[in-house]
Design a protein around this motif. Structure first.
Motif, PDB file in Angstrom:
ATOM      1  N   ALA A 151     -28.531 -31.225   5.305  1.00  0.00           N
ATOM      2  CA  ALA A 151     -27.368 -30.371   5.059  1.00  0.00           C
ATOM      3  C   ALA A 151     -26.498 -30.242   6.303  1.00  0.00           C
ATOM      4  O   ALA A 151     -25.265 -30.350   6.230  1.00  0.00           O
ATOM      5  CB  ALA A 151     -27.834 -28.995   4.584  1.00  0.00           C
ATOM      6  N   PHE A 187     -34.418 -30.413   4.342  1.00  0.00           N
ATOM      7  CA  PHE A 187     -33.194 -29.946   3.685  1.00  0.00           C
ATOM      8  C   PHE A 187     -32.140 -29.528   4.716  1.00  0.00           C
ATOM      9  O   PHE A 187     -30.967 -29.905   4.607  1.00  0.00           O
ATOM     10  CB  PHE A 187     -33.510 -28.765   2.760  1.00  0.00           C
ATOM     11  N   ILE A 195     -37.536 -34.291  -0.973  1.00  0.00           N
ATOM     12  CA  ILE A 195     -37.700 -32.838  -0.829  1.00  0.00           C
ATOM     13  C   ILE A 195     -38.409 -32.255  -2.058  1.00  0.00           C
ATOM     14  O   ILE A 195     -39.306 -31.411  -1.930  1.00  0.00           O
ATOM     15  CB  ILE A 195     -36.323 -32.172  -0.625  1.00  0.00           C
ATOM     16  N   TYR A 196     -38.003 -32.730  -3.236  1.00  0.00           N
ATOM     17  CA  TYR A 196     -38.619 -32.249  -4.483  1.00  0.00           C
ATOM     18  C   TYR A 196     -40.108 -32.589  -4.530  1.00  0.00           C
ATOM     19  O   TYR A 196     -40.935 -31.770  -4.946  1.00  0.00           O
ATOM     20  CB  TYR A 196     -37.896 -32.866  -5.675  1.00  0.00           C
ATOM     21  N   LEU A 217     -33.170 -35.987  -1.946  1.00  0.00           N
ATOM     22  CA  LEU A 217     -33.509 -34.865  -2.822  1.00  0.00           C
ATOM     23  C   LEU A 217     -34.845 -35.096  -3.523  1.00  0.00           C
ATOM     24  O   LEU A 217     -35.635 -34.161  -3.713  1.00  0.00           O
ATOM     25  CB  LEU A 217     -32.401 -34.649  -3.854  1.00  0.00           C
ATOM     26  N   SER A 248     -40.441 -29.211   3.854  1.00  0.00           N
ATOM     27  CA  SER A 248     -39.396 -29.395   2.842  1.00  0.00           C
ATOM     28  C   SER A 248     -38.082 -28.758   3.296  1.00  0.00           C
ATOM     29  O   SER A 248     -37.016 -29.389   3.223  1.00  0.00           O
ATOM     30  CB  SER A 248     -39.843 -28.767   1.516  1.00  0.00           C
ATOM     31  N   PHE A 249     -38.155 -27.518   3.764  1.00  0.00           N
ATOM     32  CA  PHE A 249     -36.950 -26.823   4.222  1.00  0.00           C
ATOM     33  C   PHE A 249     -36.396 -27.485   5.477  1.00  0.00           C
ATOM     34  O   PHE A 249     -35.178 -27.559   5.670  1.00  0.00           O
ATOM     35  CB  PHE A 249     -37.275 -25.351   4.504  1.00  0.00           C
ATOM     36  N   ASP A 306     -42.065 -30.263  -2.347  1.00  0.00           N
ATOM     37  CA  ASP A 306     -42.200 -28.951  -2.988  1.00  0.00           C
ATOM     38  C   ASP A 306     -43.306 -28.964  -4.040  1.00  0.00           C
ATOM     39  O   ASP A 306     -44.056 -27.988  -4.182  1.00  0.00           O
ATOM     40  CB  ASP A 306     -40.877 -28.543  -3.638  1.00  0.00           C
TER      41      ASP A 306
END
Length: 372
Positions: free
Chosen positions: A323, A319, A292-293, A289, A315-316, A296
Motif C-alpha cells: 500500500a 499489506f 495476503i489472503y 492480494l 500479512s499486515f 490470513d
C-alpha cells in the motif's frame, strides 16, 4: 540400510508435501515478474538480473530452512532474535555505512545488511510471543502494557536515529496492529491516536530538512518539478503513459531514458506499470492480494495465539509494504523509500520477505502444534 534410506526419503517427501505450495507458486510468479522487469531496465549494471536471481535463490533456501523448523522453536527464540536485531541496530549507530545522508547498513561481506528491515519481523515475533499467555481480560492492565510498549519504543527510537522515519513509522504501525488484534481496549487506542495528533506539530520540528521537504513535496510536487518533486512527477508520467495494456517489454521510455530515478528498487512498480499498463498492474496486485489472503487463512488455522498473531503480523506487514509503495509512486503518499516485497532489488528486503513467509509456512506445517 535400505530401510533407513527409505525412511529418510519418506520423511523428505512428507516435508515436501506439507509445504504451502500455493505460497511457493506465488513467490515464483512474483520473482519471475521481478526478473523480467529488471532485465528490461538500462541501469548501467550489466549483472543486475544475475545478482537479483542469486538473491532470490539464496533467500528461497532460507525460506525452506525457516519453514522446516518447528513453530515451537521460533516461539522459544523470538526474544533472542529480537535482542540480536536490537544489537545490530546499535552497531549501525557506531559502524554503519552511510548512504544518501543516512546510516542504515552493516557490511557483512556477502551484502550490506539493513537491520531495520529485520526488525519488522523481529518485533512481530516478540509481541506474538508475549501475548501467547496473556488472558484477554488482562490485556488492558497497565502492568501488561509496559513490556509490549517497550518492545515497540526501543526499535522505533533506534531507527529514527539513523535517520529512517519511514521504516520507524512502518514498525510502529505493524506493532500497533498486533496490539489491536489482541483485543486492546478501544479507549486506549483513542487516547493514543489523540496524543499522536497533538504531538504531530511538535514532532515536525525534529525532522531533518529533507524529511520536511518530502512532506511539502507530497502536498504539492509541482512546486519543485526539477528538485524534490521530480521523483513523483516522473513516476506519475510513466504510469499514465503505460495506458491500459502498456508500452510493451523494454519499451518504457521514462525508465530506460533515465527520467525515472531508482526504477529497480523503490520505483520498480512504476517501471512495470509503464511497460505492462493497467491490466498488468491489476494482475500483479491480484497475486499480492492472493498471497495476503493465503497468509490470513493460515493464521485462522493455527491453534496457538503465537501462530495466529505471527501470521497476522506478516500479512499486515505485506499489506502495508504494498500500500505504501504504490501510494508513494502514484503520488498518494510521501516518498519514504519503502520497497515492494519480493519485486524490488535489494538483499535485506528480499531476505526479510522470505523469512516472514518461511515463518508463516512453519505455522501452517505445525498448525496443530501446542506451544508450552
Amino acid at each position: 540400510m535400505p530401510s533407513l534410506n527409505r525412511s529418510i526419503i519418506e520423511n523428505f517427501v512428507i516435508k515436501l508435501k506439507s509445504l504451502d505450495w500455493f505460497i511457493i507458486t506465488l513467490i515464483a510468479l512474483i520473482s519471475i515478474i521481478s526478473l523480467v522487469v529488471l532485465s528490461s531496465l538500462d541501469t548501467g549494471d550489466k549483472n543486475l538480473v544475475e545478482k537479483h536471481f542469486l538473491r532470490i535463490i539464496f533467500s528461497f533456501l532460507v525460506f525452506l530452512i525457516v519453514a522446516s523448523v518447528n513453530i515451537k522453536t521460533w516461539y522459544k527464540f523470538s526474544y533472542f532474535f529480537y535482542a540480536v536485531v536490537i544489537l545490530l541496530l546499535i552497531l549501525v549507530d557506531f559502524y554503519g555505512l552511510v548512504g544518501k545522508g543516512a546510516k542504515r547498513w552493516l557490511d557483512i561481506g556477502i551484502f550490506n545488511l539493513q537491520p531495520s528491515e529485520l526488525m519488522k519481523i523481529a518485533v512481530i515475533m516478540a509481541l506474538a510471543r508475549y501475548y501467547q499467555y496473556i488472558k484477554t481480560d488482562e490485556i488492558d492492565k497497565i502492568r501488561n502494557l509496559v513490556i509490549p510498549i517497550s518492545l515497540i519504543i526501543m526499535p522505533f527510537v533506534l531507527v529514527i536515529k539513523q535517520p529512517d522515519l519511514g521504516t520507524a513509522l512502518f514498525i510502529l504501525l505493524v506493532a500497533i496492529s498486533i496490539l489491536w488484534l489482541t483485543g486492546l481496549n478501544l479507549k486506549i487506542f483513542t487516547f493514543g491516536t489523540l496524543s499522536l495528533l497533538i504531538l504531530a506539530p511538535l514532532s515536525i520540528s525534529f525532522l531533518k530538512p529533507y524529511q520536511k521537504q518530502r512532506i511539502l513535496t507530497f502536498l504539492n510536487p509541482e512546486n519543485d518539478p526539477t528538485g524534490a518533486g521530480y521523483h513523483v512527477i516522473q513516476s506519475k508520467i510513466a504510469i499514465g503513459s503505460g495506458g491500459f495494456f502498456g508500452k510493451g517489454y523494454m519499451e518504457g521510455s521514462q525508465s530506460n531514458l533515465s527520467f525515472l530515478p531508482e526504477p529497480h528498487t523503490d520505483f520498480i512498480f512504476t517501471a512495470f506499470a509503464e511497460q505492462f499498463g493497467f491490466f498488468g498492474s491489476i494482475i500483479l496486485l491480484i497475486l499480492f492480494l492472493l498471497l495476503i489472503y493465503r497468509i490470513d487463512i493460515i493464521s485462522k488455522l493455527s491453534r496457538s495465539t503465537f501462530g495466529r498473531l505471527l501470521c497476522f503480523g506478516v500479512s499486515f506487514n505485506f499489506f502495508v509494504y504494498i500500500a505504501i509503495n504504490i501510494g508513494m509512486v502514484t503520488g498518494l503518499l510521501p516518498v519514504v523509500g519503502v520497497p515492494i516485497p519480493i519485486m524490488s532489488y535489494g538483499g535485506t528486503a528480499m531476505l526479510t520477505s522470505m523469512i516472514a513467509l518461511g515463518l508463516v509456512t512453519s505455522a501452517k506445517i505445525h498448525k496443530d502444534q501446542n506451544i508450552y
